[in-house]
Design a protein around this motif. Structure first.
Motif, PDB file in Angstrom:
ATOM      1  N   ALA A 121       0.827  -1.208   0.000  1.00 25.52           N
ATOM      2  CA  ALA A 121       0.000   0.000   0.000  1.00 25.52           C
ATOM      3  C   ALA A 121       0.859   1.254   0.000  1.00 25.52           C
ATOM      4  CB  ALA A 121      -0.932   0.003   1.213  1.00 25.52           C
ATOM      5  N   HIS A 122       1.893   1.265   0.832  1.00 25.43           N
ATOM      6  CA  HIS A 122       2.759   2.437   0.889  1.00 25.43           C
ATOM      7  C   HIS A 122       3.600   2.564  -0.372  1.00 25.43           C
ATOM      8  CE1 HIS A 122       2.104   3.671   5.178  1.00 25.43           C
ATOM      9  NE2 HIS A 122       1.578   2.458   5.187  1.00 25.43           N
ATOM     10  N   THR A 123       4.005   1.422  -0.917  1.00 29.15           N
ATOM     11  CA  THR A 123       4.751   1.446  -2.173  1.00 29.15           C
ATOM     12  C   THR A 123       3.909   2.025  -3.300  1.00 29.15           C
ATOM     13  OG1 THR A 123       6.054  -0.484  -1.516  1.00 29.15           O
ATOM     14  CG2 THR A 123       5.976   0.027  -3.868  1.00 29.15           C
ATOM     15  N   VAL A 124       2.648   1.579  -3.384  1.00 28.41           N
ATOM     16  CA  VAL A 124       1.742   2.104  -4.402  1.00 28.41           C
ATOM     17  C   VAL A 124       1.557   3.603  -4.235  1.00 28.41           C
ATOM     18  CG1 VAL A 124      -0.655   2.104  -5.211  1.00 28.41           C
ATOM     19  CG2 VAL A 124       0.513  -0.059  -4.787  1.00 28.41           C
ATOM     20  N   ALA A 125       1.352   4.055  -2.989  1.00 20.19           N
ATOM     21  CA  ALA A 125       1.128   5.483  -2.746  1.00 20.19           C
ATOM     22  C   ALA A 125       2.319   6.319  -3.187  1.00 20.19           C
ATOM     23  CB  ALA A 125       0.831   5.720  -1.260  1.00 20.19           C
ATOM     24  N   LEU A 126       3.516   5.915  -2.794  1.00 17.27           N
ATOM     25  CA  LEU A 126       4.700   6.690  -3.137  1.00 17.27           C
ATOM     26  C   LEU A 126       5.008   6.619  -4.630  1.00 17.27           C
ATOM     27  CD1 LEU A 126       7.019   5.811  -0.121  1.00 17.27           C
ATOM     28  CD2 LEU A 126       5.816   7.965  -0.539  1.00 17.27           C
ATOM     29  N   ALA A 127       4.898   5.414  -5.199  1.00 16.29           N
ATOM     30  CA  ALA A 127       5.200   5.265  -6.628  1.00 16.29           C
ATOM     31  C   ALA A 127       4.212   6.043  -7.485  1.00 16.29           C
ATOM     32  CB  ALA A 127       5.183   3.781  -7.009  1.00 16.29           C
ATOM     33  N   THR A 128       2.931   5.999  -7.127  1.00 16.62           N
ATOM     34  CA  THR A 128       1.922   6.718  -7.904  1.00 16.62           C
ATOM     35  C   THR A 128       2.096   8.216  -7.769  1.00 16.62           C
ATOM     36  OG1 THR A 128       0.375   4.898  -7.499  1.00 16.62           O
ATOM     37  CG2 THR A 128      -0.558   6.945  -8.330  1.00 16.62           C
ATOM     38  N   THR A 129       2.413   8.684  -6.552  1.00 14.68           N
ATOM     39  CA  THR A 129       2.655  10.114  -6.340  1.00 14.68           C
ATOM     40  C   THR A 129       3.843  10.583  -7.178  1.00 14.68           C
ATOM     41  OG1 THR A 129       1.753  10.040  -4.098  1.00 14.68           O
ATOM     42  CG2 THR A 129       3.220  11.870  -4.629  1.00 14.68           C
ATOM     43  N   ALA A 130       4.930   9.833  -7.134  1.00 13.80           N
ATOM     44  CA  ALA A 130       6.127  10.215  -7.890  1.00 13.80           C
ATOM     45  C   ALA A 130       5.858  10.232  -9.388  1.00 13.80           C
ATOM     46  CB  ALA A 130       7.271   9.256  -7.569  1.00 13.80           C
ATOM     47  N   GLU A 131       5.105   9.228  -9.858  1.00 13.84           N
ATOM     48  CA  GLU A 131       4.808   9.128 -11.288  1.00 13.84           C
ATOM     49  C   GLU A 131       3.991  10.307 -11.783  1.00 13.84           C
ATOM     50  OE1 GLU A 131       2.100   6.229 -14.159  1.00 13.84           O
ATOM     51  OE2 GLU A 131       2.992   5.404 -12.335  1.00 13.84           O
ATOM     52  N   ARG A 132       3.112  10.824 -10.930  1.00 20.93           N
ATOM     53  CA  ARG A 132       2.188  11.869 -11.367  1.00 20.93           C
ATOM     54  C   ARG A 132       2.623  13.291 -11.013  1.00 20.93           C
ATOM     55  NH1 ARG A 132      -3.228   8.376  -9.759  1.00 20.93           N
ATOM     56  NH2 ARG A 132      -3.007   6.884 -11.467  1.00 20.93           N
ATOM     57  N   SER A 259      -0.940   5.661   4.206  1.00 20.83           N
ATOM     58  CA  SER A 259      -0.325   5.728   2.875  1.00 20.83           C
ATOM     59  C   SER A 259      -0.485   7.132   2.298  1.00 20.83           C
ATOM     60  CB  SER A 259      -0.938   4.687   1.936  1.00 20.83           C
ATOM     61  OG  SER A 259      -2.267   5.001   1.616  1.00 20.83           O
ATOM     62  N   ALA A 260      -1.633   7.750   2.535  1.00 27.08           N
ATOM     63  CA  ALA A 260      -1.844   9.123   2.070  1.00 27.08           C
ATOM     64  C   ALA A 260      -0.913  10.086   2.796  1.00 27.08           C
ATOM     65  CB  ALA A 260      -3.296   9.533   2.286  1.00 27.08           C
ATOM     66  N   LYS A 261      -0.682   9.848   4.080  1.00 31.30           N
ATOM     67  CA  LYS A 261       0.196  10.737   4.843  1.00 31.30           C
ATOM     68  C   LYS A 261       1.633  10.632   4.351  1.00 31.30           C
ATOM     69  CE  LYS A 261      -2.535  11.166   9.017  1.00 31.30           C
ATOM     70  NZ  LYS A 261      -2.550  11.219  10.468  1.00 31.30           N
TER      71      LYS A 261
END
Length: 309
Positions: A121-132, A259-261
């Motif tokens: 979950a945290h990996t998805v949050a950080l990876a998606t944030t970085a990608e966008r 994950s949002a935090k």
């Protein structure tokens, strides 16, 4: 063999349809994002509407609904309806669990599964944030902060943590920054802003009235208004001049979606580093001065022990 992709897909699957929508929303077209907003407001709509009726409700076409479903990882609208039906049909006990803890974690999961799901979950949050992240936009925001005469940073409750963290970091490198977690004090400061100032607002949902009110007033006072939320279509993003998205794959551990935090903290780090780069001599001299000021209050390592002992 790279197993990251299937693990992330499994994590999104556990978050359910709403979690998939939130994860994909910032990369969608306006028409698809409107569909996403409709389904977040009323997740049961696919059970009552045909694909044509849902398209009409959203003011778009059935083909767009199909593209929307595929963007979520579903084969098409029938698959979406089946998944929604399964999610809607869960028992009241599971509904209570999901409301308080979330769909990602099941009550009978072994500790190792909880750990894997949490990491994913945290990996998805950080990876998606970085990608966008729009790095050019982030650089423009950093430049505005660096040359600003005054920076206001707003956040209520959990988001106040990020307002204070960014304020402390910026202040330490010579930026006149102030954090406000209480609406009356925040509105007072916002009313005194002017051209050449910056206002930054943190809200995971982008729907916290007090934060929206503070950023709106700051913008009307002449400040460059920046919103940091998980939803680009939120009311907070709508009142801002620019918006940065802190992505999260879904909701869990309510009301503290960690994950949002972590995604928000990632953006705090990014802005701080970009600002620090812009005036290297000032940054290094300020950091050296603050380190020297607090060094007498730090105990040295014991003799014969390494710092990691």
């Amino acid at each position: 063999m790279d197993t990251t992709a299937p693990r992330i897909a499994d994590t999104l699957d556990r978050f359910g349809t709403s979690g998939r929508i939130r994860a994909a929303m910032s990369g969608m077209s306006a028409a698809m994002a409107k569909l996403g907003s409709l389904l977040l407001e009323d997740p049961a709509l696919p059970l009552h509407l045909s694909i044509t009726e849902l398209a009409q409700r959203a003011g778009t076409s059935p083909a767009t609904v199909t593209r929307f479903c595929r963007a979520l990882g579903y084969a098409g609208y029938p698959t979406l309806r089946v998944r929604v039906a399964a999610e809607q049909g869960r028992s009241s006990a599971h509904e209570t669990w999901e409301a308080d803890i979330g769909r990602a974690f099941r009550p009978d999961d072994p500790p190792a599964q909880v750990l894997r799901t949490l990491v994913n979950a945290h990996t998805v949050a950080l990876a998606t944030t970085a990608e966008r992240v729009d790095t050019e936009l982030a650089a423009r925001i950093a430049a505005a902060i660096a040359r600003s005469t005054h920076v206001d940073i707003y956040g209520i409750e959990g988001s106040a943590t990020f307002a204070r963290e960014l304020q402390a970091r910026l202040y330490r490198i010579g930026i006149n920054a102030h954090a406000w977690g209480e609406v009356h004090a925040g509105l007072t400061s916002a009313a005194l802003l002017s051209e050449g100032t910056v206002a930054i607002a943190f809200s995971n949902t982008g729907r916290t009235d007090e934060v929206i009110e503070m950023l709106s007033l700051a913008k009307s006072s002449g400040a460059y208004a920046v919103a940091v939320t998980s939803t680009p279509t939120s009311p907070l993003a709508a009142v801002a001049d620019v918006h940065l998205t802190a992505s999260a794959p879904g909701e869990y551990l309510q009301p503290d979606d960690l994950s949002a935090k972590h995604a928000q903290m990632f953006l705090v780090d990014l802005l701080y580093l970009l600002v620090a780069q812009l005036d290297f001599p000032r940054t290094t001299s300020m950091l050296a001065a603050s380190a020297a000021a607090v060094s007498p209050h730090r105990r040295p390592p014991r003799a014969g022990r390494t710092p990691h002992s």
